[in-house]
Design a protein around this motif. Structure first.
Motif, PDB file in Angstrom:
ATOM      1  N   PRO A 207      -4.895   5.208  11.182  1.00  0.00           N
ATOM      2  CA  PRO A 207      -4.950   4.652   9.812  1.00  0.00           C
ATOM      3  C   PRO A 207      -3.506   5.309   8.932  1.00  0.00           C
ATOM      4  CG  PRO A 207      -6.916   5.354  10.133  1.00  0.00           C
ATOM      5  CD  PRO A 207      -6.319   5.785  11.599  1.00  0.00           C
ATOM      6  N   ASP A 208      -3.461   6.502   9.092  1.00  0.00           N
ATOM      7  CA  ASP A 208      -2.066   7.167   8.536  1.00  0.00           C
ATOM      8  C   ASP A 208      -0.773   6.501   8.752  1.00  0.00           C
ATOM      9  OD1 ASP A 208      -2.567   8.095  11.162  1.00  0.00           O
ATOM     10  OD2 ASP A 208      -1.088   9.726  11.009  1.00  0.00           O
ATOM     11  N   LYS A 209      -0.861   5.764   9.761  1.00  0.00           N
ATOM     12  CA  LYS A 209       0.383   5.004  10.302  1.00  0.00           C
ATOM     13  C   LYS A 209       0.761   3.493   9.644  1.00  0.00           C
ATOM     14  CE  LYS A 209       1.942   8.226  12.573  1.00  0.00           C
ATOM     15  NZ  LYS A 209       3.328   8.937  11.777  1.00  0.00           N
ATOM     16  N   GLU A 210      -0.173   3.102   8.775  1.00  0.00           N
ATOM     17  CA  GLU A 210      -0.279   1.913   8.150  1.00  0.00           C
ATOM     18  C   GLU A 210       1.009   1.642   7.329  1.00  0.00           C
ATOM     19  OE1 GLU A 210      -3.532  -0.113   6.424  1.00  0.00           O
ATOM     20  OE2 GLU A 210      -4.791   0.565   8.075  1.00  0.00           O
ATOM     21  N   ALA A 211       1.343   2.760   6.578  1.00  0.00           N
ATOM     22  CA  ALA A 211       2.430   2.753   5.723  1.00  0.00           C
ATOM     23  C   ALA A 211       3.697   2.599   6.448  1.00  0.00           C
ATOM     24  CB  ALA A 211       2.458   3.990   4.873  1.00  0.00           C
ATOM     25  N   GLU A 212       3.694   3.119   7.585  1.00  0.00           N
ATOM     26  CA  GLU A 212       5.250   3.179   8.345  1.00  0.00           C
ATOM     27  C   GLU A 212       5.207   1.660   9.019  1.00  0.00           C
ATOM     28  OE1 GLU A 212       5.942   6.254  11.569  1.00  0.00           O
ATOM     29  OE2 GLU A 212       5.084   7.644  10.177  1.00  0.00           O
ATOM     30  N   LEU A 213       4.219   1.084   9.220  1.00  0.00           N
ATOM     31  CA  LEU A 213       4.140  -0.106   9.907  1.00  0.00           C
ATOM     32  C   LEU A 213       4.577  -1.137   8.920  1.00  0.00           C
ATOM     33  CD1 LEU A 213       0.829  -0.642  12.155  1.00  0.00           C
ATOM     34  CD2 LEU A 213       3.296  -0.749  12.757  1.00  0.00           C
ATOM     35  N   ASP A 214       4.074  -1.070   7.619  1.00  0.00           N
ATOM     36  CA  ASP A 214       4.478  -1.900   6.717  1.00  0.00           C
ATOM     37  C   ASP A 214       5.851  -1.680   6.190  1.00  0.00           C
ATOM     38  OD1 ASP A 214       1.881  -3.161   6.252  1.00  0.00           O
ATOM     39  OD2 ASP A 214       1.107  -1.937   4.977  1.00  0.00           O
ATOM     40  N   THR A 215       6.275  -0.495   6.189  1.00  0.00           N
ATOM     41  CA  THR A 215       7.810  -0.214   5.824  1.00  0.00           C
ATOM     42  C   THR A 215       8.650  -0.875   6.884  1.00  0.00           C
ATOM     43  OG1 THR A 215       6.999   2.007   4.809  1.00  0.00           O
ATOM     44  CG2 THR A 215       9.446   1.775   5.402  1.00  0.00           C
TER      45      THR A 215
ATOM     46  N   GLN B  60       0.969  -4.850  18.787  1.00  0.00           N
ATOM     47  CA  GLN B  60       0.376  -5.898  18.155  1.00  0.00           C
ATOM     48  C   GLN B  60      -0.024  -5.872  16.815  1.00  0.00           C
ATOM     49  OE1 GLN B  60      -0.726  -8.602  19.922  1.00  0.00           O
ATOM     50  NE2 GLN B  60      -0.827  -8.085  21.988  1.00  0.00           N
ATOM     51  N   ALA B  61      -0.204  -4.676  16.183  1.00  0.00           N
ATOM     52  CA  ALA B  61      -0.326  -4.657  14.739  1.00  0.00           C
ATOM     53  C   ALA B  61       0.806  -4.880  13.950  1.00  0.00           C
ATOM     54  CB  ALA B  61      -0.933  -3.090  14.595  1.00  0.00           C
ATOM     55  N   LEU B  62       2.075  -4.294  14.546  1.00  0.00           N
ATOM     56  CA  LEU B  62       3.168  -4.840  13.983  1.00  0.00           C
ATOM     57  C   LEU B  62       3.408  -6.301  13.880  1.00  0.00           C
ATOM     58  CD1 LEU B  62       6.120  -3.606  12.796  1.00  0.00           C
ATOM     59  CD2 LEU B  62       7.024  -4.716  14.714  1.00  0.00           C
ATOM     60  N   ALA B  63       3.009  -6.972  14.997  1.00  0.00           N
ATOM     61  CA  ALA B  63       3.301  -8.641  14.993  1.00  0.00           C
ATOM     62  C   ALA B  63       2.289  -9.218  14.043  1.00  0.00           C
ATOM     63  CB  ALA B  63       2.842  -9.093  16.492  1.00  0.00           C
ATOM     64  N   THR B  64       1.011  -8.630  13.999  1.00  0.00           N
ATOM     65  CA  THR B  64       0.173  -9.228  13.160  1.00  0.00           C
ATOM     66  C   THR B  64       0.491  -9.095  11.646  1.00  0.00           C
ATOM     67  OG1 THR B  64      -1.681  -8.402  14.591  1.00  0.00           O
ATOM     68  CG2 THR B  64      -2.757  -9.016  12.398  1.00  0.00           C
ATOM     69  N   ARG B  65       1.055  -8.127  11.319  1.00  0.00           N
ATOM     70  CA  ARG B  65       1.523  -7.720   9.756  1.00  0.00           C
ATOM     71  C   ARG B  65       2.852  -8.783   9.798  1.00  0.00           C
ATOM     72  NH1 ARG B  65      -1.354  -3.424  10.040  1.00  0.00           N
ATOM     73  NH2 ARG B  65      -1.701  -2.029   8.314  1.00  0.00           N
ATOM     74  N   LEU B  66       3.650  -9.013  10.665  1.00  0.00           N
ATOM     75  CA  LEU B  66       4.889 -10.092  10.392  1.00  0.00           C
ATOM     76  C   LEU B  66       4.264 -11.228  10.246  1.00  0.00           C
ATOM     77  CD1 LEU B  66       7.222  -8.503  13.200  1.00  0.00           C
ATOM     78  CD2 LEU B  66       7.894  -8.662  10.717  1.00  0.00           C
ATOM     79  N   CYS B  67       3.269 -11.701  10.839  1.00  0.00           N
ATOM     80  CA  CYS B  67       2.786 -13.171  10.874  1.00  0.00           C
ATOM     81  C   CYS B  67       2.172 -13.317   9.364  1.00  0.00           C
ATOM     82  CB  CYS B  67       1.943 -13.339  11.911  1.00  0.00           C
ATOM     83  SG  CYS B  67       2.740 -13.462  13.683  1.00  0.00           S
ATOM     84  N   ALA B  68       1.251 -12.114   9.025  1.00  0.00           N
ATOM     85  CA  ALA B  68       0.487 -12.190   7.821  1.00  0.00           C
ATOM     86  C   ALA B  68       1.498 -12.327   6.614  1.00  0.00           C
ATOM     87  CB  ALA B  68      -0.202 -11.058   7.657  1.00  0.00           C
ATOM     88  N   ARG B  69       2.705 -11.769   6.876  1.00  0.00           N
ATOM     89  CA  ARG B  69       3.955 -11.996   5.776  1.00  0.00           C
ATOM     90  C   ARG B  69       4.607 -13.206   5.927  1.00  0.00           C
ATOM     91  NH1 ARG B  69       5.466  -6.675   3.775  1.00  0.00           N
ATOM     92  NH2 ARG B  69       7.041  -7.931   2.916  1.00  0.00           N
ATOM     93  N   GLY B  70       4.209 -13.929   6.868  1.00  0.00           N
ATOM     94  CA  GLY B  70       4.958 -15.436   6.887  1.00  0.00           C
ATOM     95  C   GLY B  70       5.926 -15.599   8.116  1.00  0.00           C
ATOM     96  N   MET B  71       6.373 -14.309   8.587  1.00  0.00           N
ATOM     97  CA  MET B  71       7.442 -14.506   9.705  1.00  0.00           C
ATOM     98  C   MET B  71       6.494 -14.534  11.070  1.00  0.00           C
ATOM     99  SD  MET B  71       9.583 -14.438  11.782  1.00  0.00           S
ATOM    100  CE  MET B  71      10.804 -15.076  10.549  1.00  0.00           C
ATOM    101  N   THR B  72       6.249 -16.049  11.188  1.00  0.00           N
ATOM    102  CA  THR B  72       5.347 -16.267  12.344  1.00  0.00           C
ATOM    103  C   THR B  72       6.161 -16.491  13.874  1.00  0.00           C
ATOM    104  OG1 THR B  72       5.434 -18.329  12.021  1.00  0.00           O
ATOM    105  CG2 THR B  72       3.463 -17.294  11.075  1.00  0.00           C
TER     106      THR B  72
ATOM    107  N   ALA C 241       9.337  -1.250  21.251  1.00  0.00           N
ATOM    108  CA  ALA C 241       8.331  -0.102  21.341  1.00  0.00           C
ATOM    109  C   ALA C 241       8.191   0.564  22.713  1.00  0.00           C
ATOM    110  CB  ALA C 241       6.820  -0.867  21.197  1.00  0.00           C
ATOM    111  N   SER C 242       8.288   1.897  22.626  1.00  0.00           N
ATOM    112  CA  SER C 242       8.297   2.549  24.071  1.00  0.00           C
ATOM    113  C   SER C 242       7.466   4.076  23.885  1.00  0.00           C
ATOM    114  CB  SER C 242       9.554   2.994  24.580  1.00  0.00           C
ATOM    115  OG  SER C 242       9.492   3.495  25.772  1.00  0.00           O
TER     116      SER C 242
ATOM    117  N   GLY D 267      -2.396   1.253  26.820  1.00  0.00           N
ATOM    118  CA  GLY D 267      -2.405   0.489  25.821  1.00  0.00           C
ATOM    119  C   GLY D 267      -2.217   0.674  24.445  1.00  0.00           C
ATOM    120  N   ASN D 268      -2.010   2.041  24.110  1.00  0.00           N
ATOM    121  CA  ASN D 268      -1.843   2.427  22.784  1.00  0.00           C
ATOM    122  C   ASN D 268      -0.331   1.979  21.765  1.00  0.00           C
ATOM    123  OD1 ASN D 268      -4.228   4.184  22.402  1.00  0.00           O
ATOM    124  ND2 ASN D 268      -3.309   5.124  24.034  1.00  0.00           N
TER     125      ASN D 268
END
Ligand code: FEO
Length: 374
Positions: free
Chosen positions: A352-360, A241-253, A281-282, A234-235
């Motif tokens: 939390p240290d990976k937030e920047a990578e997700l955003d990038t 899921q975190a990536l999908a949430t960020r995409l949607c939050a940025r308007g790409m729904t 994602a694997s 599940g990790n």
């Protein structure tokens, strides 16, 4: 799904293709009803795959005086399948040949590799019916309907139509383009498209022809992101899921997510054709790509998925390898895939240290979409 067979009642009676053996009894009942005592004079065979040719032998047994019409390759395959065709009259046709059954004259148009090498379409210029073999087919049962305008095709059928095309003949896009070109020459004469699977088209033909054109050019139908993830505990899923949430939050729904372990690979392929972007994602598994994800990659290669923009997320608890291996597969095995450099790499779980990578990665996906727009 439906197996379609078409009967022409002219001065002669003509059956266009048969059905899978599992549907033979129904075919015979239907023929008995529609022929209403007439005999069957001709059987035109457009495609020899057994889901359509499975009942040929039964037709030959019931109507031994029938004449078979098909092409050289199809007759070769019939002999390979040990059908008794040589005990019957056969007519071997070539590209562009015509044949008259009374008032209806048909033309034979070859469509090799849509889906087998012997495939041909038959065009009835008298009523504008194009018997298109597997082309313009769809998965799905008709439930009493016959025509595409009797269903909400876009809502209820399009996904299955795409899944059918991409998984059955996805590999043969250039061959589909050739038959679309041939059809383009007589477009004003085509009034019905009669495929071997799914509903008959008599309205909005260009809607479906346009879809076939997009799919067979390997062009995305929609700007959006398909996230396919392979997760053991599940990790990796959570990170996806975190990536999908960020995409949607940025308007790409326009984002869809699939667990490759619980989704039939035919659906994964269909969605890969549909969307412009894909994130894979694997987790790392025995220093390799997780098997269900690897299977998806292999099927993408088999079905010629190409020209997509790909983001990668990788995970592993001691030797994270899946990202490099996926990137290598994209570069070496598939055509025209653009792999984004901005990879998310995790050790066991997303912290939390990976937030920047997700955003990038989100930035990179959105920027590449903007570039495609420009
Ligand atoms: Fe529906 Fe290629 O058979």
């Amino acid at each position: 799904m439906s197996y379609n067979s078409y009967l022409l009642l002219d001065e002669k009676t003509v059956l266009f293709d048969t059905v899978d053996w599992s549907g033979c009894r129904q075919l015979l009942e239907n023929l008995d009803h529609v022929l209403a005592g007439r005999s069957l004079d001709y059987l035109v065979i457009n495609h020899l795959e057994p889901d359509h040719a499975g009942s040929i032998e039964e037709i030959l047994l019931r109507w031994p005086d029938i004449t078979l019409i098909s092409n050289e390759k199809a007759f070769m395959l019939m002999r390979q399948f040990h059908f008794d065709v040589d005990d019957h009259e056969i007519i071997e046709v070539a590209e562009g040949d015509t044949f008259c059954f009374g008032t209806h004259t048909v033309t034979f148009v070859f469509a090799p590799m849509v889906h087998w090498p012997e495939v041909m379409c038959t065009f009835d210029a008298t009523n504008g019916a194009l018997f298109s073999a597997d082309a313009f087919g769809t998965f799905g049962a008709l439930d009493g309907k016959i025509f595409a305008d009797e269903v909400n095709f876009d809502r209820d059928w399009l996904d299955d139509a795409r899944r059918y095309l991409t998984n059955i003949v996805g590999k043969y896009g250039p061959h589909i383009q050739l038959i679309l070109k041939k059809a383009g020459g007589i477009l004003d004469q085509i009034k019905f498209i009669c495929p071997l699977h799914g509903p008959v088209w008599r309205k909005d033909l260009m809607y479906f022809i346009g879809k076939y054109d997009t799919w067979s050019r390997y062009a995305p139908e929609e700007k959006g992101v398909m996230i396919a993830y392979a997760s053991m505990y599940g990790n990796t899923e959570s990170a996806a899921q975190a990536l999908a949430t960020r995409l949607c939050a940025r308007g790409m729904t326009n984002v869809v997510m699939y667990d490759v372990s619980s989704t039939n690979v035919s659906t994964l392929i269909s969605e890969a054709f549909k969307y412009s972007h894909m994130v894979l994602a694997s987790v790392t598994y025995n220093l390799g790509i997780y098997p269900a994800m690897h299977n998806f990659l292999i099927d993408m290669k088999a079905l010629n998925v190409q020209n997509r923009t790909v983001g990668i997320m990788e995970n592993g608890s001691w030797a994270v390898k899946s990202g490099d291996l996926i990137q290598k597969f994209m570069n070496d095995e598939l055509k025209g895939m653009t792999v984004l450099n901005e990879r998310v790499s995790m050790a066991s779980s997303l912290g939390p240290d990976k937030e920047a990578e997700l955003d990038t990665l989100v930035d990179a996906i959105l920027e590449s979409m903007d570039k495609e727009k420009a």
